[in-house]
Design a protein around this motif. Structure first.
Motif, PDB file in Angstrom:
ATOM      1  N   HIS A 162      35.667  53.354   6.980  1.00 34.93           N
ATOM      2  CA  HIS A 162      34.763  53.233   5.825  1.00 34.93           C
ATOM      3  C   HIS A 162      35.546  52.819   4.581  1.00 34.93           C
ATOM      4  O   HIS A 162      35.118  51.935   3.827  1.00 34.93           O
ATOM      5  CB  HIS A 162      34.056  54.567   5.565  1.00 34.93           C
ATOM      6  N   VAL A 163      36.693  53.466   4.352  1.00 39.45           N
ATOM      7  CA  VAL A 163      37.508  53.153   3.179  1.00 39.45           C
ATOM      8  C   VAL A 163      37.973  51.702   3.225  1.00 39.45           C
ATOM      9  O   VAL A 163      37.911  50.982   2.231  1.00 39.45           O
ATOM     10  CB  VAL A 163      38.728  54.093   3.085  1.00 39.45           C
ATOM     11  N   SER A 164      38.426  51.275   4.396  1.00 35.39           N
ATOM     12  CA  SER A 164      38.882  49.897   4.566  1.00 35.39           C
ATOM     13  C   SER A 164      37.753  48.909   4.275  1.00 35.39           C
ATOM     14  O   SER A 164      37.958  47.879   3.617  1.00 35.39           O
ATOM     15  CB  SER A 164      39.409  49.692   5.987  1.00 35.39           C
ATOM     16  N   ASN A 165      36.558  49.230   4.732  1.00 32.76           N
ATOM     17  CA  ASN A 165      35.409  48.356   4.491  1.00 32.76           C
ATOM     18  C   ASN A 165      35.061  48.286   3.009  1.00 32.76           C
ATOM     19  O   ASN A 165      34.730  47.217   2.481  1.00 32.76           O
ATOM     20  CB  ASN A 165      34.190  48.858   5.275  1.00 32.76           C
ATOM     21  N   VAL A 166      35.141  49.424   2.323  1.00 38.82           N
ATOM     22  CA  VAL A 166      34.856  49.466   0.888  1.00 38.82           C
ATOM     23  C   VAL A 166      35.828  48.562   0.131  1.00 38.82           C
ATOM     24  O   VAL A 166      35.425  47.738  -0.703  1.00 38.82           O
ATOM     25  CB  VAL A 166      34.949  50.908   0.352  1.00 38.82           C
ATOM     26  N   LEU A 167      37.116  48.719   0.426  1.00 37.18           N
ATOM     27  CA  LEU A 167      38.128  47.918  -0.262  1.00 37.18           C
ATOM     28  C   LEU A 167      37.929  46.427   0.018  1.00 37.18           C
ATOM     29  O   LEU A 167      38.027  45.593  -0.883  1.00 37.18           O
ATOM     30  CB  LEU A 167      39.530  48.349   0.177  1.00 37.18           C
ATOM     31  N   SER A 168      37.662  46.098   1.271  1.00 37.86           N
ATOM     32  CA  SER A 168      37.508  44.699   1.661  1.00 37.86           C
ATOM     33  C   SER A 168      36.276  44.067   1.005  1.00 37.86           C
ATOM     34  O   SER A 168      36.357  42.978   0.433  1.00 37.86           O
ATOM     35  CB  SER A 168      37.403  44.599   3.188  1.00 37.86           C
ATOM     36  N   LYS A 169      35.147  44.752   1.071  1.00 38.92           N
ATOM     37  CA  LYS A 169      33.898  44.188   0.544  1.00 38.92           C
ATOM     38  C   LYS A 169      33.917  44.039  -0.984  1.00 38.92           C
ATOM     39  O   LYS A 169      33.298  43.111  -1.530  1.00 38.92           O
ATOM     40  CB  LYS A 169      32.718  45.069   0.962  1.00 38.92           C
ATOM     41  N   LEU A 170      34.625  44.953  -1.658  1.00 39.05           N
ATOM     42  CA  LEU A 170      34.659  44.897  -3.114  1.00 39.05           C
ATOM     43  C   LEU A 170      35.877  44.161  -3.646  1.00 39.05           C
ATOM     44  O   LEU A 170      36.046  44.022  -4.863  1.00 39.05           O
ATOM     45  CB  LEU A 170      34.626  46.320  -3.690  1.00 39.05           C
ATOM     46  N   GLY A 171      36.743  43.683  -2.738  1.00 37.47           N
ATOM     47  CA  GLY A 171      37.918  42.936  -3.147  1.00 37.47           C
ATOM     48  C   GLY A 171      38.917  43.772  -3.923  1.00 37.47           C
ATOM     49  O   GLY A 171      39.506  43.306  -4.904  1.00 37.47           O
ATOM     50  N   LEU A 172      39.136  44.995  -3.482  1.00 38.84           N
ATOM     51  CA  LEU A 172      40.014  45.927  -4.183  1.00 38.84           C
ATOM     52  C   LEU A 172      41.333  46.084  -3.452  1.00 38.84           C
ATOM     53  O   LEU A 172      41.393  46.011  -2.223  1.00 38.84           O
ATOM     54  CB  LEU A 172      39.332  47.295  -4.316  1.00 38.84           C
ATOM     55  N   ARG A 173      42.395  46.357  -4.226  1.00 45.09           N
ATOM     56  CA  ARG A 173      43.730  46.479  -3.652  1.00 45.09           C
ATOM     57  C   ARG A 173      43.927  47.799  -2.925  1.00 45.09           C
ATOM     58  O   ARG A 173      44.495  47.859  -1.837  1.00 45.09           O
ATOM     59  CB  ARG A 173      44.787  46.342  -4.764  1.00 45.09           C
ATOM     60  N   ASP A 174      43.452  48.896  -3.532  1.00 45.12           N
ATOM     61  CA  ASP A 174      43.703  50.209  -2.942  1.00 45.12           C
ATOM     62  C   ASP A 174      42.712  51.224  -3.490  1.00 45.12           C
ATOM     63  O   ASP A 174      41.766  50.884  -4.187  1.00 45.12           O
ATOM     64  CB  ASP A 174      45.152  50.667  -3.204  1.00 45.12           C
ATOM     65  N   ARG A 175      42.959  52.502  -3.164  1.00 42.24           N
ATOM     66  CA  ARG A 175      42.033  53.565  -3.531  1.00 42.24           C
ATOM     67  C   ARG A 175      41.946  53.777  -5.048  1.00 42.24           C
ATOM     68  O   ARG A 175      40.897  54.166  -5.557  1.00 42.24           O
ATOM     69  CB  ARG A 175      42.461  54.871  -2.835  1.00 42.24           C
ATOM     70  N   VAL A 176      43.031  53.542  -5.754  1.00 44.17           N
ATOM     71  CA  VAL A 176      42.990  53.697  -7.207  1.00 44.17           C
ATOM     72  C   VAL A 176      41.997  52.718  -7.812  1.00 44.17           C
ATOM     73  O   VAL A 176      41.177  53.077  -8.657  1.00 44.17           O
ATOM     74  CB  VAL A 176      44.386  53.504  -7.825  1.00 44.17           C
TER      75      VAL A 176
END
Length: 223
Positions: free
Chosen positions: A193-207
């Motif tokens: 889920h976390v990986s999908n969130v980062l990928s879909k929103l174009g984010l580098r990491d959890r921060v």
């Protein structure tokens, strides 16, 4: 396999103190030290460390610009060092690619833990200082900036309901294990889920995911 670390701070005692603490660990190797931002970037490109500790305020090129260049030119992950529990440049540092923050009076065990966490690909979201700073700077940014080109709802539209809830819990500082317990699923599922969130929103990491959650109003500062 050792975690390779570079330490950049214009104060020699601070720099050498952090290096000594890290070098005492069997799984950590300090491969370079630097006294300013330019030296830090050069050291990262020359030695290829896994993690670099960067003081925010250094003469010449500051830590923010150094972080921006390190993240753009290498896979090295950045931990920012500051003597303040509230710094006006935190927002810029996070968007430069920093994976978290440490106060310079950090306990030795927390310093070592932070390096290991960031080297493993995670981010420093647990310390209350990081959550408070992110909330504060994002609130100020949202107040001062012009209206965004993309509305919050449009930005989050790509996420499933479960992914959106994952983002909300990330922003509240929950670990993968805690999110898994909340969802009653495995940690592996949460990682997906976390990986999908980062990928879909174009984010580098959890921060950066936390910043996004505050910017879109998914999580309200102080709430």
């Amino acid at each position: 396999m050792s975690i390779r670390v570079a330490v950049a701070d214009d104060q020699e005692l601070v720099r050498s103190g952090f290096s000594m603490i890290l070098e005492a660990q069997p799984d950590i190797e300090v491969v370079a030290e630097a006294g300013d931002g330019e030296q830090a970037v050069a050291a990262v490109l020359r030695h290829g460390p896994d993690v670099v500790l960067l003081d925010i305020r250094m003469p010449g090129m500051d830590g923010i610009e150094a972080a921006r260049r390190v993240c753009a030119q290498s896979s090295c992950r950045v931990i920012m060092l500051t003597t303040f529990d509230h710094d006006e440049y935190v927002y810029e540092a996070l968007y430069a690619g920093a994976s978290g923050f440490l106060l310079k009076d950090v306990r030795r065990d927390d310093l070592v833990h932070a390096v290991r966490v960031v080297a493993a690909g995670d981010s420093l979201l647990a310390p209350s200082v990081t959550r408070r700073l992110v909330a504060d700077v994002v609130r100020r940014r949202r107040t001062e900036s012009d209206a965004p080109d993309v509305s919050p709802s449009e930005r989050l539209a790509a996420l499933t309901a479960r992914e959106e809830e994952t983002l909300r819990l990330l922003a509240r500082g929950l670990s993968n294990a805690e999110i898994a317990a909340s969802f009653v699923v495995s940690e592996h599922t949460v990682k997906t889920h976390v990986s999908n969130v980062l990928s879909k929103l174009g984010l580098r990491d959890r921060v950066q995911a936390v910043i996004c959650a505050y910017e879109t109003g998914l999580v309200v500062p102080g709430g």
